[in-house]
Design a protein around this motif. Structure first.
Motif, PDB file in Angstrom:
ATOM      1  N   ALA A  14       0.800  -1.295   0.073  1.00  0.00           N
ATOM      2  CA  ALA A  14      -0.083   0.108  -0.164  1.00  0.00           C
ATOM      3  C   ALA A  14       0.803   1.260   0.096  1.00  0.00           C
ATOM      4  N   ASP A  15       0.601   2.225  -0.781  1.00  0.00           N
ATOM      5  CA  ASP A  15       1.163   3.619  -1.012  1.00  0.00           C
ATOM      6  C   ASP A  15       0.185   4.304  -0.590  1.00  0.00           C
ATOM      7  N   VAL A  16       0.544   5.011   0.844  1.00  0.00           N
ATOM      8  CA  VAL A  16      -0.477   6.209   1.482  1.00  0.00           C
ATOM      9  C   VAL A  16       0.627   7.301   1.544  1.00  0.00           C
ATOM     10  N   GLY A  17       1.585   7.500   0.827  1.00  0.00           N
ATOM     11  CA  GLY A  17       2.484   8.692   0.794  1.00  0.00           C
ATOM     12  C   GLY A  17       3.506   8.445   1.944  1.00  0.00           C
ATOM     13  N   GLN A  18       3.637   7.267   2.287  1.00  0.00           N
ATOM     14  CA  GLN A  18       4.733   7.181   3.485  1.00  0.00           C
ATOM     15  C   GLN A  18       6.200   7.442   3.082  1.00  0.00           C
ATOM     16  N   GLY A  19       6.658   7.573   2.198  1.00  0.00           N
ATOM     17  CA  GLY A  19       7.861   7.876   1.650  1.00  0.00           C
ATOM     18  C   GLY A  19       8.761   6.856   2.207  1.00  0.00           C
ATOM     19  N   ASP A  20      10.120   7.131   2.492  1.00  0.00           N
ATOM     20  CA  ASP A  20      11.160   6.588   2.739  1.00  0.00           C
ATOM     21  C   ASP A  20      11.221   6.203   4.638  1.00  0.00           C
ATOM     22  N   VAL A  21      10.559   4.850   4.796  1.00  0.00           N
ATOM     23  CA  VAL A  21      10.326   4.667   6.585  1.00  0.00           C
ATOM     24  C   VAL A  21      10.769   3.293   6.590  1.00  0.00           C
ATOM     25  N   PRO A  22      11.026   2.962   7.704  1.00  0.00           N
ATOM     26  CA  PRO A  22      11.514   1.731   8.192  1.00  0.00           C
ATOM     27  C   PRO A  22      10.355   0.681   8.202  1.00  0.00           C
ATOM     28  N   TRP A  23       9.105   0.970   8.402  1.00  0.00           N
ATOM     29  CA  TRP A  23       8.189  -0.088   8.302  1.00  0.00           C
ATOM     30  C   TRP A  23       7.628  -0.061   6.916  1.00  0.00           C
ATOM     31  N   VAL A  24       6.889  -1.014   6.617  1.00  0.00           N
ATOM     32  CA  VAL A  24       6.065  -1.400   5.430  1.00  0.00           C
ATOM     33  C   VAL A  24       4.460  -1.425   5.374  1.00  0.00           C
ATOM     34  N   CYS A  25       4.043  -0.516   4.464  1.00  0.00           N
ATOM     35  CA  CYS A  25       2.804  -0.383   4.305  1.00  0.00           C
ATOM     36  C   CYS A  25       1.841  -1.442   3.538  1.00  0.00           C
ATOM     37  N   LEU A  26       0.928  -2.243   4.111  1.00  0.00           N
ATOM     38  CA  LEU A  26       0.361  -3.370   3.481  1.00  0.00           C
ATOM     39  C   LEU A  26      -1.104  -2.979   3.595  1.00  0.00           C
ATOM     40  N   ALA A  27      -1.974  -3.719   2.627  1.00  0.00           N
ATOM     41  CA  ALA A  27      -3.443  -3.701   2.887  1.00  0.00           C
ATOM     42  C   ALA A  27      -3.830  -5.110   2.778  1.00  0.00           C
ATOM     43  N   ASP A  28      -4.871  -5.598   3.620  1.00  0.00           N
ATOM     44  CA  ASP A  28      -5.307  -7.020   3.486  1.00  0.00           C
ATOM     45  C   ASP A  28      -6.230  -7.128   2.095  1.00  0.00           C
ATOM     46  N   SER A  29      -6.865  -8.211   2.055  1.00  0.00           N
ATOM     47  CA  SER A  29      -7.729  -8.385   0.848  1.00  0.00           C
ATOM     48  C   SER A  29      -8.956  -7.542   0.897  1.00  0.00           C
ATOM     49  N   GLU A  30      -9.374  -6.884   1.891  1.00  0.00           N
ATOM     50  CA  GLU A  30     -10.486  -6.016   1.443  1.00  0.00           C
ATOM     51  C   GLU A  30      -9.946  -4.568   1.561  1.00  0.00           C
ATOM     52  N   GLY A  31      -8.631  -4.306   1.609  1.00  0.00           N
ATOM     53  CA  GLY A  31      -8.119  -2.833   1.440  1.00  0.00           C
ATOM     54  C   GLY A  31      -7.748  -2.084   2.926  1.00  0.00           C
ATOM     55  N   ASN A  32      -8.042  -2.865   3.869  1.00  0.00           N
ATOM     56  CA  ASN A  32      -7.700  -2.335   5.115  1.00  0.00           C
ATOM     57  C   ASN A  32      -6.037  -2.233   5.387  1.00  0.00           C
ATOM     58  N   GLU A  33      -5.498  -0.863   5.448  1.00  0.00           N
ATOM     59  CA  GLU A  33      -4.174  -0.706   5.496  1.00  0.00           C
ATOM     60  C   GLU A  33      -3.629  -1.060   7.091  1.00  0.00           C
ATOM     61  N   PHE A  34      -2.413  -1.610   6.867  1.00  0.00           N
ATOM     62  CA  PHE A  34      -1.909  -1.943   8.290  1.00  0.00           C
ATOM     63  C   PHE A  34      -0.351  -1.759   7.916  1.00  0.00           C
ATOM     64  N   CYS A  35       0.541  -1.594   9.094  1.00  0.00           N
ATOM     65  CA  CYS A  35       1.912  -1.552   8.863  1.00  0.00           C
ATOM     66  C   CYS A  35       2.652  -2.444   9.835  1.00  0.00           C
ATOM     67  N   VAL A  36       3.831  -2.907   8.815  1.00  0.00           N
ATOM     68  CA  VAL A  36       4.673  -4.055   9.540  1.00  0.00           C
ATOM     69  C   VAL A  36       5.717  -3.271  10.196  1.00  0.00           C
ATOM     70  N   LEU A  37       6.001  -3.250  11.306  1.00  0.00           N
ATOM     71  CA  LEU A  37       7.129  -2.267  11.990  1.00  0.00           C
ATOM     72  C   LEU A  37       8.344  -3.276  11.869  1.00  0.00           C
ATOM     73  N   THR A  38       9.563  -2.548  12.414  1.00  0.00           N
ATOM     74  CA  THR A  38      10.886  -3.330  12.549  1.00  0.00           C
ATOM     75  C   THR A  38      10.679  -4.294  13.925  1.00  0.00           C
ATOM     76  N   PRO A  39      11.430  -5.391  13.835  1.00  0.00           N
ATOM     77  CA  PRO A  39      11.257  -6.407  14.909  1.00  0.00           C
ATOM     78  C   PRO A  39      11.757  -5.639  16.200  1.00  0.00           C
ATOM     79  N   GLY A  40      11.120  -6.099  17.483  1.00  0.00           N
ATOM     80  CA  GLY A  40      11.532  -5.671  18.579  1.00  0.00           C
ATOM     81  C   GLY A  40      10.604  -5.929  19.754  1.00  0.00           C
TER      82      GLY A  40
END
Length: 245
Positions: free
Chosen positions: A219-245
């Motif tokens: 998913a591209d929500v205008g996040q730019g160069d960030v350490p997390w990854v923006c995704l969307a599930d099959s119905e288009g709900n955006e969510f982010c996968v952060l770095t491990p920790g």
């Protein structure tokens, strides 16, 4: 491999003001990891903690004014507590909202930036969740959402029907994640989304690949160069996968 649900993320015009509202609403504390970000979390909690599912408020240039898919349901201990909480929230800046709910036992409110949420009547199932009873996501197919999120995370599926699905941390603590079948769900960006974090030692890229194999899309929500990854599930709900920790 599995991911942890660690927080719900609000896009805001003013993260500080909205963060203060939610901190006072939930009785939690405030911290910040940098300009434009306000973290709302239980006092004394150690992040990440499934019993302390946090609220992250982030300032963005132009938050969308849309019909939001994701909301919070707040827990109450008694009918008197529900009345007192609604009064308290309105003093903090919340306003009553009419979404066509009719005569129902819960109260629908909007926070100072218009995000809808509900103050529930007392329900036995939520007696040990803390102030947030559930994070509720509107969807077209609760069964499909339960399959995806059940495999994406280490949360346990408690209930699934054609109209509703309910998951919770495998530790049996904190709020529920619920998917509610809702007619005419809009395919638009939301202002509220979930953040997931890999466990220490796990690989973020491998987790993203696993999620994409489950049906998630970039998913591209205008996040730019960030350490997390923006995704969307099959119905288009955006969510982010952060770095491990």
């Amino acid at each position: 491999m599995a991911l942890r649900l660690v927080q719900v993320n609000f896009k805001a015009r003013d993260d500080s003001a909205l963060g203060r509202f939610w901190a006072e609403a939930l009785g939690w504390g405030i911290s910040s990891e940098g300009p434009g970000v306000t973290n709302v979390e239980p006092v004394g909690s150690v992040y990440p903690d499934p019993a302390a599912f946090c609220v992250d408020v982030v300032t963005v240039p132009d938050p969308e004014t849309v019909k939001y898919r994701t909301r919070l349901d707040l827990n109450t201990a008694s009918a008197a507590h529900q009345v007192e909480l609604v009064e308290h929230l309105c003093k903090l800046g919340a306003t009553p909202a009419d979404v066509g709910q009719g005569d129902v036992p819960w109260t629908v409110l909007a926070d100072p930036e218009g995000n809808l949420f509900r103050v529930l009547e007392p329900r036995a199932i939520y007696r040990d969740t803390g102030p947030i009873a559930a994070v509720v996501v509107s969807c077209a197919d609760p069964r499909a959402m339960a399959r995806f999120w059940g495999e994406a995370t280490d949360w346990t599926l408690h209930e699934v029907t054609d109209h509703h699905a309910r998951l919770r941390s495998a530790n049996g603590v904190g709020p529920y994640l619920e998917f509610l079948r809702t007619p005419a769900v809009r395919s638009v960006w939301g202002r509220v989304h979930l953040d997931l974090r890999p466990y220490p030692g796990d690989d973020q890229a491998a987790e993203v690949a696993r999620l994409r194999a489950l049906g998630a899309t970039i998913a591209d929500v205008g996040q730019g160069d960030v350490p997390w990854v923006c995704l969307a599930d099959s119905e288009g709900n955006e969510f982010c996968v952060l770095t491990p920790g």
